[in-house]
Design a protein around this motif. Structure first.
Motif: not given
Length: 115
Positions: A2-7, A18, A21-22, A76, A103, A105
């Motif tokens: 699972k890769i959480q959306r960026p914060f 973060a 949410c994760s 990346w 950022v 994640q």
């Protein structure tokens, strides 16, 4: 995985948000993978992690030191390395990159999906 959306990292509240949410507790983060950020910001992130989880002492992996500063691809590459390590170790990782803002994640291993 699972890769959480960026914060965008602003302060310790960003880390808590973060984590919520994760679905990953900050104390479960095994390593922090970072690129493009200063030593003082790495220290700040560690101290802010320890506010919510005093027992936590994650490894810090400076991707820039290992690979050199790879400009546009650095975030990346950092995320890919954190994801691969999460898959291998089955432990949560935090990827932190400088890209306009700082950022972050959380990458975690999803036991349910692995079955």
């Amino acid at each position: 995985l699972k890769i959480q959306r960026p914060f965008v990292y602003k302060n310790k509240n960003s880390l808590s948000e973060a984590a919520i949410c994760s679905g990953v507790a900050l104390s479960d983060i095994e390593a922090v993978w970072c690129n493009g950020i200063s030593e003082s910001l790495r220290t700040e992130i560690l101290l802010n992690l320890q506010v919510d989880a005093p027992e936590v002492s994650p490894d810090f992996i400076n991707v820039d030191s290992a690979l050199g500063y790879s400009v546009d691809m650095a975030n990346w590459i950092t995320l890919a390395l954190a994801a691969e390590h999460a898959g291998n170790s089955r432990k949560a990782q935090l990827a932190v990159s400088l890209h306009d803002d700082v950022v972050m994640q959380i990458v975690s291993f999803d036991e349910k999906s692995a079955r």
